[in-house]
Design an enzyme around this catalytic site. Structure first.
Site, PDB file in Angstrom:
ATOM      1  N   LYS A 187      23.363 -49.037  26.291  1.00 58.11           N
ATOM      2  CA  LYS A 187      21.948 -49.134  26.783  1.00 58.11           C
ATOM      3  C   LYS A 187      22.031 -50.143  28.087  1.00 58.11           C
ATOM      4  O   LYS A 187      22.929 -50.692  28.227  1.00 58.11           O
ATOM      5  CB  LYS A 187      21.275 -49.867  25.696  1.00 58.11           C
TER       6      LYS A 187
HETATM    7  P1  NAD Z   1       7.237 -44.618  27.045  1.00 56.68           P
HETATM    8  O1  NAD Z   1       7.143 -45.640  27.942  1.00 56.68           O
HETATM    9  O2  NAD Z   1       7.239 -43.202  27.252  1.00 56.68           O
HETATM   10  O3  NAD Z   1       6.030 -44.930  25.812  1.00 56.68           O
HETATM   11  C1  NAD Z   1       5.918 -46.156  25.374  1.00 56.68           C
HETATM   12  C2  NAD Z   1       4.367 -46.114  24.696  1.00 56.68           C
HETATM   13  O4  NAD Z   1       4.283 -47.241  24.003  1.00 56.68           O
HETATM   14  C3  NAD Z   1       3.318 -46.147  25.843  1.00 56.68           C
HETATM   15  O5  NAD Z   1       2.388 -45.350  25.287  1.00 56.68           O
HETATM   16  C4  NAD Z   1       2.814 -47.668  25.942  1.00 56.68           C
HETATM   17  O6  NAD Z   1       1.756 -47.740  26.282  1.00 56.68           O
HETATM   18  C5  NAD Z   1       2.846 -47.828  24.134  1.00 56.68           C
HETATM   19  N1  NAD Z   1       3.029 -49.236  23.981  1.00 56.68           N
HETATM   20  C6  NAD Z   1       4.097 -50.297  24.175  1.00 56.68           C
HETATM   21  N2  NAD Z   1       3.533 -51.230  23.624  1.00 56.68           N
HETATM   22  C7  NAD Z   1       2.565 -51.136  22.927  1.00 56.68           C
HETATM   23  C8  NAD Z   1       1.938 -51.756  21.850  1.00 56.68           C
HETATM   24  N3  NAD Z   1       2.303 -53.354  21.265  1.00 56.68           N
HETATM   25  N4  NAD Z   1       1.108 -51.198  21.114  1.00 56.68           N
HETATM   26  C9  NAD Z   1       0.741 -49.729  21.195  1.00 56.68           C
HETATM   27  N5  NAD Z   1       1.337 -49.257  22.087  1.00 56.68           N
HETATM   28  C10 NAD Z   1       2.318 -49.690  23.024  1.00 56.68           C
HETATM   29  O7  NAD Z   1       8.540 -44.842  26.022  1.00 56.68           O
HETATM   30  P2  NAD Z   1       9.205 -43.851  25.254  1.00 56.68           P
HETATM   31  O8  NAD Z   1      10.332 -43.205  26.033  1.00 56.68           O
HETATM   32  O9  NAD Z   1       8.431 -42.711  24.392  1.00 56.68           O
HETATM   33  O10 NAD Z   1       9.938 -44.767  24.043  1.00 56.68           O
HETATM   34  C11 NAD Z   1       9.266 -45.239  22.985  1.00 56.68           C
HETATM   35  C12 NAD Z   1      10.255 -45.898  22.135  1.00 56.68           C
HETATM   36  O11 NAD Z   1      11.026 -44.731  21.523  1.00 56.68           O
HETATM   37  C13 NAD Z   1      11.163 -47.033  22.506  1.00 56.68           C
HETATM   38  O12 NAD Z   1      11.513 -47.652  21.267  1.00 56.68           O
HETATM   39  C14 NAD Z   1      12.430 -46.123  22.834  1.00 56.68           C
HETATM   40  O13 NAD Z   1      13.592 -46.727  22.841  1.00 56.68           O
HETATM   41  C15 NAD Z   1      12.448 -45.104  21.680  1.00 56.68           C
HETATM   42  N6  NAD Z   1      13.195 -43.939  22.125  1.00 56.68           N
HETATM   43  C16 NAD Z   1      12.930 -43.048  23.175  1.00 56.68           C
HETATM   44  C17 NAD Z   1      13.516 -42.063  23.602  1.00 56.68           C
HETATM   45  C18 NAD Z   1      13.308 -41.056  24.527  1.00 56.68           C
HETATM   46  O14 NAD Z   1      14.007 -39.869  24.738  1.00 56.68           O
HETATM   47  N7  NAD Z   1      12.425 -41.399  25.711  1.00 56.68           N
HETATM   48  C19 NAD Z   1      14.855 -41.523  22.457  1.00 56.68           C
HETATM   49  C20 NAD Z   1      14.948 -42.255  21.504  1.00 56.68           C
HETATM   50  C21 NAD Z   1      14.162 -43.323  21.197  1.00 56.68           C
END
Ligand code: NAD
Length: 425
Positions: A115
């Protein structure tokens, strides 16, 4: 010397890495893990920190801190996302790398866990500044990154464009185009169809499978989603397409609710030009805290880690919790959820669709042969359902929760690999 805000944060809040190690200890005790293996898995193989300068558009120079961690690479090269966020620090990156090790082992794909992240506020950078930062980062990370060493992918606030800049920088430095150094690239330059939406697709497949087990018809299912970014949006879209009602979603600006179900397609379009969800017509605004306590069938945290804690777990009123985010539930809150009878599908299974399709992308890049969407989705469905079923079997074997069962399966597979490889010298 002044302490950076990020450093202060890590001193004030409990360590995320200690939470990840605590989860490992629970599993190690349960399965009677060898002490040596326990010691190996409790720490990270490589922790790389760099501080580098970037010239801003106004000519000033800012320094940024970045981290890349390999937790364990017994089963293959390190694989894991790259996060741009003000709260990124080494401790969090180590925890996320450890969870990636488990996730890849559970999915049975030949990767270890990695990571990375940069402590920054990407929304305050211009596109040119973001590009300069990303390219310098790719160059700084070259000692630890590479197509058979460590392959980054998108995570919070990173996307296809950032992956393109990394691929281009690495390719320029080595003198040949090397698409397999990152996954989550645009399809036009060696990405795979289905990657952008893969994590949400996986979340929807896992949720559907779980609803089937709970005998909840899709059309009766009411879902609340915290976080409406890449993972939250695609999870909402696929579940909505399956007939479920998405009754509430939130992002960093606030939360919205509609008891009859939100129009997810229109909301997705609306958010592109207007991040404040409350301006979407025909919805009630609620607080982000209220969203977590809504009475619903499924709650999907899809934002950041440690959102469900000992302080709010008692107020969760969902029947099923599907962890789309990494580490959204603390170990203390896990116990409370269990006592309340809430069925938790752990992150290492629920959101593994992203890394599974990243693996497909890497394989296609290495073979120079590309699959169609049907093939990607069919392989994803097979792998992720198989993972869930193996996790359920392991949980039953140890008479434990799905989280502990999932980690037990991962730790057993890695311990087996370690035993076969032995310890050098
Ligand atoms: P992203 O940046 O696209 O979206 C994150 C979202 O969360 C945004 O809408 C943001 O405004 C919102 N957010 C942040 N803090 C918040 C809060 N306190 N309350 C409500 N909303 C809040 O990120 P993503 O890629 O969608 O990742 C989200 C999660 O999924 C992370 O934990 C990431 O590690 C995990 N993840 C992502 C992937 C991927 O392929 N992108 C894969 C596995 C896991």
């Amino acid at each position: 010397m002044e302490m950076s805000p990020n450093c202060q944060d890590s001193l004030q809040t409990p360590s995320v890495f200690s939470m990840a190690v605590r989860q490992l200890e629970i599993v190690a005790d349960l399965i009677g893990l060898d002490d040596g293996v326990r010691r190996i898995l409790s720490s990270c193989e490589k922790e790389f920190t760099v501080n580098f300068p970037v010239t801003m558009d106004d000519g000033t120079v800012k320094s940024f801190s970045a981290y890349r961690v390999h937790h364990n690479t017994t089963l293959g090269p390190a694989k894991g996302g790259l996060r741009f966020h003000p709260n990124v620090h080494l401790d969090e990156t180590k925890a996320l790398a450890m969870w990636m090790t488990w996730k890849c082992a559970i999915a049975n794909i030949p990767y270890g866990g990695g990571k990375g992240g940069v402590t920054c506020e990407p929304n305050k950078l211009s596109s040119i500044e973001l590009e300069r930062l990303t390219r310098r980062l790719a160059s700084e990370m070259s000692p630890i990154m590479g197509h058979n060493m460590d392959i980054p992918a998108p995570d919070v606030n990173t996307n296809e464009q950032i992956m393109s800049w990394i691929m281009d920088t690495v390719s320029s430095q080595i003198g040949r185009t090397s698409p397999s150094v990152v996954t989550g690239k645009p399809v036009a330059i060696g990405g795979t169809v289905g990657r952008k939406e893969a994590t949400g697709k996986g979340v929807s497949i896992i949720t559907k499978e779980t609803l089937k087990n709970h005998k909840i018809p899709l059309k009766d299912c009411r879902i609340a989603i915290q976080g409406f970014g890449s993972v939250g949006y695609w999870s909402a879209k696929f579940l909505n397409d399956m007939g479920c009602k998405i009754i509430a979603v939130s992002n960093i600006h606030g939360a919205i609710f509609n008891n009859n179900g939100l129009d997810i397609n229109s909301l997705g379009n609306h958010q592109l030009s207007n991040p404040n969800l409350a301006t979407f017509p025909g919805v009630d605004t609620i607080s982000n805290k209220e969203l977590l306590s809504l009475h619903c069938d499924v709650l999907i945290p899809a934002a950041l880690e440690r959102q469900i804690t000992a302080q709010n777990a008692d107020q969760i009123n969902a029947r099923i919790l599907v962890e789309a985010a990494n580490g959204p539930t603390t170990p203390e809150s896990d116990i409370i959820l269990q006592e309340k009878g809430i069925h938790v599908i752990p992150d290492v299974v629920a959101n593994s669709g992203g890394v599974i399709v990243s693996y497909f992308e890497w394989v296609q890049d290495l073979e120079h042969i590309f699959w169609d969407l049907e093939e990607v989705n069919s392989r994803l469905t097979t792998l992720i359902i198989n993972s869930l079923s193996k996790v359920r079997n392991t949980a039953e074997r140890y008479k434990t929760t799905l989280r502990t069962g999932a980690l037990a399966l991962a730790v057993e597979r890695i311990a087996h690999g370690l035993a076969l490889r032995g310890i050098f010298p």
